[in-house]
Motif scaffolding. Structure first.
Motif, short mmCIF file in Angstrom:
data_model
loop_
_atom_site.label_atom_id
_atom_site.label_comp_id
_atom_site.label_asym_id
_atom_site.label_seq_id
_atom_site.Cartn_x
_atom_site.Cartn_y
_atom_site.Cartn_z
N THR A 1 0.84 -1.19 0.00
CA THR A 1 0.00 0.00 0.00
C THR A 1 0.88 1.25 0.00
O THR A 1 2.08 1.19 0.30
N ASN A 2 0.28 2.37 -0.32
CA ASN A 2 1.00 3.64 -0.36
C ASN A 2 0.88 4.33 1.00
O ASN A 2 -0.10 5.00 1.29
N ASN A 3 1.89 4.10 1.85
CA ASN A 3 1.88 4.67 3.20
C ASN A 3 0.60 4.31 3.96
O ASN A 3 0.01 5.15 4.64
N GLY A 4 0.17 3.05 3.78
CA GLY A 4 -1.02 2.60 4.50
C GLY A 4 -2.33 2.91 3.82
O GLY A 4 -3.39 2.54 4.32
N SER A 5 -2.29 3.59 2.66
CA SER A 5 -3.51 3.92 1.94
C SER A 5 -3.72 2.95 0.78
O SER A 5 -2.76 2.40 0.24
N SER A 6 -4.97 2.76 0.42
CA SER A 6 -5.28 1.88 -0.71
C SER A 6 -4.65 2.43 -1.99
O SER A 6 -4.43 3.63 -2.13
N ALA A 7 -4.36 1.55 -2.92
CA ALA A 7 -3.68 1.97 -4.15
C ALA A 7 -4.09 1.06 -5.29
O ALA A 7 -4.66 -0.02 -5.08
N SER A 8 -3.82 1.50 -6.50
CA SER A 8 -4.05 0.68 -7.69
C SER A 8 -2.71 0.48 -8.40
O SER A 8 -1.85 1.36 -8.39
N TYR A 9 -2.56 -0.70 -9.00
CA TYR A 9 -1.34 -1.03 -9.72
C TYR A 9 -1.69 -1.49 -11.13
O TYR A 9 -2.60 -2.31 -11.31
N VAL A 10 -0.98 -0.95 -12.09
CA VAL A 10 -1.16 -1.34 -13.49
C VAL A 10 -0.01 -2.26 -13.87
O VAL A 10 1.17 -1.87 -13.80
N TYR A 11 -0.35 -3.47 -14.26
CA TYR A 11 0.66 -4.44 -14.69
C TYR A 11 0.60 -4.57 -16.21
O TYR A 11 -0.48 -4.62 -16.80
N GLU A 12 1.78 -4.64 -16.80
CA GLU A 12 1.88 -4.83 -18.25
C GLU A 12 2.94 -5.89 -18.53
O GLU A 12 3.89 -6.05 -17.75
N VAL A 13 2.75 -6.63 -19.62
CA VAL A 13 3.72 -7.65 -19.99
C VAL A 13 3.90 -7.62 -21.51
O VAL A 13 2.95 -7.41 -22.27
N VAL A 14 5.14 -7.82 -21.92
CA VAL A 14 5.49 -7.89 -23.34
C VAL A 14 6.33 -9.14 -23.55
O VAL A 14 7.21 -9.45 -22.74
N PHE A 15 6.05 -9.87 -24.63
CA PHE A 15 6.85 -11.04 -24.99
C PHE A 15 7.78 -10.67 -26.14
O PHE A 15 7.36 -10.10 -27.15
N THR A 16 9.05 -10.99 -25.94
CA THR A 16 10.04 -10.75 -26.99
C THR A 16 10.56 -12.09 -27.50
O THR A 16 11.12 -12.88 -26.73
N SER A 17 10.36 -12.35 -28.78
CA SER A 17 10.78 -13.61 -29.37
C SER A 17 12.28 -13.62 -29.60
O SER A 17 12.92 -12.57 -29.72
N ASN A 18 12.82 -14.84 -29.66
CA ASN A 18 14.24 -14.98 -30.00
C ASN A 18 14.50 -14.61 -31.46
O ASN A 18 15.64 -14.38 -31.86
N ILE A 19 13.43 -14.55 -32.25
CA ILE A 19 13.57 -14.12 -33.64
C ILE A 19 13.64 -12.60 -33.64
O ILE A 19 12.77 -11.91 -33.11
N GLU A 20 14.67 -12.06 -34.21
CA GLU A 20 14.91 -10.63 -34.14
C GLU A 20 13.72 -9.83 -34.70
O GLU A 20 13.19 -10.13 -35.77
N GLY A 21 13.31 -8.82 -33.92
CA GLY A 21 12.25 -7.92 -34.37
C GLY A 21 10.84 -8.34 -34.03
O GLY A 21 9.90 -7.60 -34.30
N CYS A 22 10.68 -9.52 -33.43
CA CYS A 22 9.34 -10.00 -33.11
C CYS A 22 9.01 -9.69 -31.64
O CYS A 22 9.59 -10.30 -30.73
N ILE A 23 8.11 -8.73 -31.44
CA ILE A 23 7.68 -8.33 -30.10
C ILE A 23 6.17 -8.31 -30.07
O ILE A 23 5.52 -7.80 -30.99
N SER A 24 5.60 -8.84 -29.02
CA SER A 24 4.14 -8.91 -28.93
C SER A 24 3.55 -7.55 -28.58
O SER A 24 4.26 -6.61 -28.22
N ASN A 25 2.24 -7.47 -28.70
CA ASN A 25 1.53 -6.31 -28.17
C ASN A 25 1.61 -6.31 -26.64
O ASN A 25 1.89 -7.34 -26.02
N VAL A 26 1.34 -5.17 -26.04
CA VAL A 26 1.38 -5.04 -24.59
C VAL A 26 0.05 -5.54 -24.01
O VAL A 26 -1.02 -5.09 -24.42
N ALA A 27 0.15 -6.50 -23.08
CA ALA A 27 -1.04 -6.96 -22.34
C ALA A 27 -1.08 -6.20 -21.01
O ALA A 27 -0.06 -6.02 -20.35
#
Length: 206
Positions: free
Chosen positions: A47-73
């Motif tokens: 929490t933020n100094n004891g207050s409720s908070a929100s967290y935004v999580y994002e993930v990106v997949f990067t392939s071993n094939i050069e230049g291949c990156i997924s959209n952001v989830a």
């Protein structure tokens, strides 16, 4: 995400589609989560100094094939601080007297409806589900040890109070003695109230 609403101190699990031959990059509020390279992230945000908070999580997949990156989830998780509760009431009563205990909540969640469960020696007391608990107690040598479990309908966060000790004394046995049992008119005798109670400090006499 395993749960988009969690309580302070709780872990959550976020899972991205599993893809081979590459790596994942997770961020929390746009900051990279260190050593999080697989499709599953287990996290315990604070929490933020004891207050409720929100967290935004994002993930990106990067392939071993050069230049291949997924959209952001992306997903958002809401974290609520745990309310605290403290018991107040009678801590020393006499045999057969009602004990009255109150659960005092320290919380900041607006419009929350609270649920209570009182416990004696860590065992739920049937029907004891109000903010105030009242019951007649018999004297015993050991204290009655109460706790109360509190939750609310907004977050389902649950908290348990510190133990509260209630001592119940047996009926006080008073034996009055006199220095002289027979006196003449105008004479004096001293009367003493002798108590047989083991926990009889701070008593008053009439």
């Amino acid at each position: 995400v395993s749960d988009d609403t969690i309580c302070e101190g709780t872990e959550l699990t976020l899972t991205a589609t599993e893809i081979e031959n590459g790596s994942y990059t997770w961020t929390r509020n746009h900051q990279i989560v260190e050593n999080a390279n697989s499709n599953v992230l287990v996290d315990a945000p604070e929490t933020n100094n004891g207050s409720s908070a929100s967290y935004v999580y994002e993930v990106v997949f990067t392939s071993n094939i050069e230049g291949c990156i997924s959209n952001v989830a992306k997903d958002t998780v809401y974290l609520y601080n745990n309310n605290t509760v403290e018991i107040s009431g009678n801590s020393l009563i006499c045999n057969g007297t009602d004990v009255e205990l109150t659960a005092n909540i320290n919380d900041t969640i607006a419009d929350a409806v609270y649920s209570f469960q009182w416990r004696l020696n860590n065992v739920d007391i049937a029907g004891a589900t109000n903010r105030v608990y009242t019951n007649a107690l018999a004297a015993q040598n050991e204290p009655y040890i109460y706790t109360v479990v509190v939750s609310n309908n907004k977050t389902d966060c649950q908290v348990v109070s510190e133990p509260y000790y209630v001592y119940v004394n047996a009926d006080i046995e008073v034996v009055v003695t006199a220095t002289d049992t027979i006196i003449c008119e105008g004479g004096y005798t001293t009367l003493t109230a002798n108590l047989g109670d083991y926990n009889a400090s701070n008593l008053t006499y009439q």
